[in-house]
Design a protein around this motif. Structure first.
Motif, PDB file in Angstrom:
ATOM      1  N   SER A   1       0.826  -1.216   0.000  1.00  0.00           N
ATOM      2  CA  SER A   1       0.000   0.000   0.000  1.00  0.00           C
ATOM      3  C   SER A   1       0.855   1.259   0.000  1.00  0.00           C
ATOM      4  O   SER A   1       1.890   1.335   0.679  1.00  0.00           O
ATOM      5  CB  SER A   1      -0.910   0.009   1.225  1.00  0.00           C
ATOM      6  OG  SER A   1      -1.827  -1.057   1.185  1.00  0.00           O
ATOM      7  N   GLN A   2       0.396   2.233  -0.763  1.00  0.00           N
ATOM      8  CA  GLN A   2       1.081   3.507  -0.875  1.00  0.00           C
ATOM      9  C   GLN A   2       0.168   4.629  -0.381  1.00  0.00           C
ATOM     10  O   GLN A   2      -1.061   4.512  -0.451  1.00  0.00           O
ATOM     11  CB  GLN A   2       1.453   3.772  -2.336  1.00  0.00           C
ATOM     12  CG  GLN A   2       2.345   2.710  -2.957  1.00  0.00           C
ATOM     13  CD  GLN A   2       3.695   2.643  -2.264  1.00  0.00           C
ATOM     14  OE1 GLN A   2       4.368   3.666  -2.102  1.00  0.00           O
ATOM     15  NE2 GLN A   2       4.089   1.448  -1.832  1.00  0.00           N
ATOM     16  N   PRO A   3       0.738   5.722   0.081  1.00  0.00           N
ATOM     17  CA  PRO A   3      -0.115   6.852   0.501  1.00  0.00           C
ATOM     18  C   PRO A   3      -1.071   7.297  -0.590  1.00  0.00           C
ATOM     19  O   PRO A   3      -2.191   7.739  -0.298  1.00  0.00           O
ATOM     20  CB  PRO A   3       0.914   7.943   0.829  1.00  0.00           C
ATOM     21  CG  PRO A   3       2.115   7.187   1.291  1.00  0.00           C
ATOM     22  CD  PRO A   3       2.147   5.954   0.414  1.00  0.00           C
ATOM     23  N   SER A   4      -0.678   7.134  -1.851  1.00  0.00           N
ATOM     24  CA  SER A   4      -1.556   7.520  -2.957  1.00  0.00           C
ATOM     25  C   SER A   4      -2.767   6.594  -3.101  1.00  0.00           C
ATOM     26  O   SER A   4      -3.690   6.896  -3.866  1.00  0.00           O
ATOM     27  CB  SER A   4      -0.773   7.526  -4.270  1.00  0.00           C
ATOM     28  OG  SER A   4      -0.218   6.244  -4.525  1.00  0.00           O
ATOM     29  N   ASP A   5      -2.759   5.482  -2.373  1.00  0.00           N
ATOM     30  CA  ASP A   5      -3.931   4.593  -2.370  1.00  0.00           C
ATOM     31  C   ASP A   5      -5.005   5.085  -1.410  1.00  0.00           C
ATOM     32  O   ASP A   5      -6.112   4.529  -1.382  1.00  0.00           O
ATOM     33  CB  ASP A   5      -3.524   3.168  -1.964  1.00  0.00           C
ATOM     34  CG  ASP A   5      -2.580   2.510  -2.964  1.00  0.00           C
ATOM     35  OD1 ASP A   5      -1.711   1.720  -2.516  1.00  0.00           O
ATOM     36  OD2 ASP A   5      -2.701   2.782  -4.172  1.00  0.00           O
ATOM     37  N   SER A   6      -4.683   6.090  -0.613  1.00  0.00           N
ATOM     38  CA  SER A   6      -5.659   6.624   0.341  1.00  0.00           C
ATOM     39  C   SER A   6      -6.848   7.198  -0.424  1.00  0.00           C
ATOM     40  O   SER A   6      -6.708   8.138  -1.213  1.00  0.00           O
ATOM     41  CB  SER A   6      -5.018   7.709   1.217  1.00  0.00           C
ATOM     42  OG  SER A   6      -3.953   7.178   1.976  1.00  0.00           O
ATOM     43  N   ALA A   7      -8.013   6.623  -0.203  1.00  0.00           N
ATOM     44  CA  ALA A   7      -9.217   6.987  -0.955  1.00  0.00           C
ATOM     45  C   ALA A   7     -10.373   6.200  -0.363  1.00  0.00           C
ATOM     46  O   ALA A   7     -10.194   5.384   0.549  1.00  0.00           O
ATOM     47  CB  ALA A   7      -9.062   6.653  -2.442  1.00  0.00           C
ATOM     48  N   THR A   8     -11.543   6.405  -0.907  1.00  0.00           N
ATOM     49  CA  THR A   8     -12.695   5.571  -0.582  1.00  0.00           C
ATOM     50  C   THR A   8     -12.877   4.547  -1.688  1.00  0.00           C
ATOM     51  O   THR A   8     -12.826   4.888  -2.871  1.00  0.00           O
ATOM     52  CB  THR A   8     -13.974   6.424  -0.435  1.00  0.00           C
ATOM     53  OG1 THR A   8     -13.813   7.303   0.670  1.00  0.00           O
ATOM     54  CG2 THR A   8     -15.197   5.529  -0.189  1.00  0.00           C
ATOM     55  N   TYR A   9     -13.052   3.300  -1.306  1.00  0.00           N
ATOM     56  CA  TYR A   9     -13.210   2.208  -2.265  1.00  0.00           C
ATOM     57  C   TYR A   9     -14.647   1.689  -2.210  1.00  0.00           C
ATOM     58  O   TYR A   9     -15.198   1.449  -1.133  1.00  0.00           O
ATOM     59  CB  TYR A   9     -12.221   1.080  -1.959  1.00  0.00           C
ATOM     60  CG  TYR A   9     -10.801   1.498  -2.253  1.00  0.00           C
ATOM     61  CD1 TYR A   9     -10.088   2.279  -1.352  1.00  0.00           C
ATOM     62  CD2 TYR A   9     -10.193   1.174  -3.472  1.00  0.00           C
ATOM     63  CE1 TYR A   9      -8.794   2.704  -1.642  1.00  0.00           C
ATOM     64  CE2 TYR A   9      -8.903   1.588  -3.766  1.00  0.00           C
ATOM     65  CZ  TYR A   9      -8.221   2.363  -2.843  1.00  0.00           C
ATOM     66  OH  TYR A   9      -6.944   2.794  -3.141  1.00  0.00           O
ATOM     67  N   LEU A  10     -15.227   1.559  -3.385  1.00  0.00           N
ATOM     68  CA  LEU A  10     -16.618   1.140  -3.507  1.00  0.00           C
ATOM     69  C   LEU A  10     -16.693  -0.156  -4.298  1.00  0.00           C
ATOM     70  O   LEU A  10     -16.046  -0.288  -5.338  1.00  0.00           O
ATOM     71  CB  LEU A  10     -17.418   2.203  -4.277  1.00  0.00           C
ATOM     72  CG  LEU A  10     -17.454   3.603  -3.671  1.00  0.00           C
ATOM     73  CD1 LEU A  10     -17.676   4.633  -4.747  1.00  0.00           C
ATOM     74  CD2 LEU A  10     -18.552   3.688  -2.646  1.00  0.00           C
ATOM     75  N   CYS A  11     -17.485  -1.096  -3.791  1.00  0.00           N
ATOM     76  CA  CYS A  11     -17.770  -2.283  -4.601  1.00  0.00           C
ATOM     77  C   CYS A  11     -19.166  -2.109  -5.192  1.00  0.00           C
ATOM     78  O   CYS A  11     -20.024  -1.445  -4.608  1.00  0.00           O
ATOM     79  CB  CYS A  11     -17.669  -3.568  -3.781  1.00  0.00           C
ATOM     80  SG  CYS A  11     -18.838  -3.702  -2.423  1.00  0.00           S
ATOM     81  N   ALA A  12     -19.380  -2.693  -6.343  1.00  0.00           N
ATOM     82  CA  ALA A  12     -20.663  -2.554  -7.017  1.00  0.00           C
ATOM     83  C   ALA A  12     -20.967  -3.797  -7.833  1.00  0.00           C
ATOM     84  O   ALA A  12     -20.060  -4.444  -8.371  1.00  0.00           O
ATOM     85  CB  ALA A  12     -20.663  -1.328  -7.932  1.00  0.00           C
ATOM     86  N   GLY A  13     -22.266  -4.102  -7.923  1.00  0.00           N
ATOM     87  CA  GLY A  13     -22.688  -5.230  -8.733  1.00  0.00           C
ATOM     88  C   GLY A  13     -23.979  -4.890  -9.439  1.00  0.00           C
ATOM     89  O   GLY A  13     -24.813  -4.161  -8.897  1.00  0.00           O
ATOM     90  N   PRO A  14     -24.157  -5.400 -10.655  1.00  0.00           N
ATOM     91  CA  PRO A  14     -25.382  -5.115 -11.392  1.00  0.00           C
ATOM     92  C   PRO A  14     -26.503  -6.061 -10.998  1.00  0.00           C
ATOM     93  O   PRO A  14     -26.274  -7.148 -10.463  1.00  0.00           O
ATOM     94  CB  PRO A  14     -24.969  -5.359 -12.848  1.00  0.00           C
ATOM     95  CG  PRO A  14     -23.929  -6.423 -12.745  1.00  0.00           C
ATOM     96  CD  PRO A  14     -23.219  -6.207 -11.442  1.00  0.00           C
ATOM     97  N   VAL A  15     -27.706  -5.625 -11.286  1.00  0.00           N
ATOM     98  CA  VAL A  15     -28.885  -6.456 -11.089  1.00  0.00           C
ATOM     99  C   VAL A  15     -29.453  -6.749 -12.463  1.00  0.00           C
ATOM    100  O   VAL A  15     -29.600  -5.841 -13.278  1.00  0.00           O
ATOM    101  CB  VAL A  15     -29.933  -5.742 -10.220  1.00  0.00           C
ATOM    102  CG1 VAL A  15     -31.231  -6.536 -10.190  1.00  0.00           C
ATOM    103  CG2 VAL A  15     -29.405  -5.532  -8.817  1.00  0.00           C
ATOM    104  N   GLY A  16     -29.771  -7.977 -12.722  1.00  0.00           N
ATOM    105  CA  GLY A  16     -30.390  -8.313 -13.992  1.00  0.00           C
ATOM    106  C   GLY A  16     -29.483  -8.025 -15.172  1.00  0.00           C
ATOM    107  O   GLY A  16     -28.310  -8.402 -15.186  1.00  0.00           O
TER     108      GLY A  16
END
Lengths: 111, 116
Positions: free
Chosen positions: A79-94
């Motif tokens: 991990s690097q300081p530049s990885d500091s962020a918010t991470y979102l997972c997402a999945g489609p429906v249908g």
């Protein structure tokens, strides 16, 4: 139960460590998943897609999908300081005209 | 990779005026486009889903007469904030997905709206 649930954090790791981000999902979600990174004040950017059971590696990032457990994760190695962020997972429906997002995990990498 | 272009990137307007935000998919046909709003330090909030050639589907609590969405072609959707007020100040983000199974969402760079 929400369609996609994400460990909300916040998560802090020292520089060089492995950061682990996790999501679980319901039966409604089609089994392809996407990880997005969002820096403060910016829009989300796609960093990983995974469609099959198992691991998918891209540089320092590894996405893992376990369909039996309905679980998807993202590992960030070195991990690097530049990885500091918010991470979102997402999945489609249908057929993909609806997407569910997790609430996001805020990651801070400490130098 | 797939590119979604959103304009303007920021806009300041006076209370009572209307603002139009454009979202274009540059290298793919977007069957569905989504509009989100995000307040500082909060999660993305889906406002509406639009499919080309049909009326948008708005999320509960989003006023369709205030946030007008037009998706006239497979590459362009617009969001018009009508009679804007200071409480409409926010970060508006569009996203689009292509006609393909397992196609991800691609996001525009967002529009920061400030209503004075």
């Amino acid at each position: 139960q929400k369609e996609v649930e994400q460990n909300s954090g916040p998560l802090s790791v020292p520089e060089g460590a492995i950061a682990s981000l996790n999501c679980t999902y319901s039966d409604r979600v089609s089994q392809s998943f996407f990880w997005y990174r969002q820096y403060s004040g910016k829009s989300p950017e796609l960093i990983m897609s995974i469609y099959s059971n198992g691991d998918k590696e891209d540089g320092r990032f590894t996405a893992q999908l376990n369909k039996a457990s309905q679980y998807v994760s993202l590992l960030i190695r070195d991990s690097q300081p530049s990885d500091s962020a918010t991470y979102l997972c997402a999945g489609p429906v249908g057929t993909g005209n609806q997407f569910y997002f997790g609430t996001g995990t805020s990651l801070t990498v400490i130098p | 990779g797939a590119v979604v272009s959103q304009h303007p990137s920021w806009v300041i307007c006076k209370s009572g005026t209307s603002v139009k935000i454009e979202c274009r998919s540059l290298d793919f046909q977007a069957t569905t486009m989504f509009w989100y709003r995000q307040f500082p330090k909060q999660s993305l909030m889906l406002m509406a889903t639009s499919n080309e050639g049909s009326k948008a589907t708005y999320e509960q609590g989003v006023e369709k007469d205030k946030f007008l969405i037009n998706h006239a072609s497979l590459t362009l959707s617009t969001l018009t904030v009508t009679s804007a007020h200071p409480e409409d100040s926010s970060f508006y983000i569009c996203s689009a997905t292509a006609r393909a199974t397992n196609s991800p969402l691609h996001f525009g760079n967002g529009t920061r709206l400030t209503v004075t």
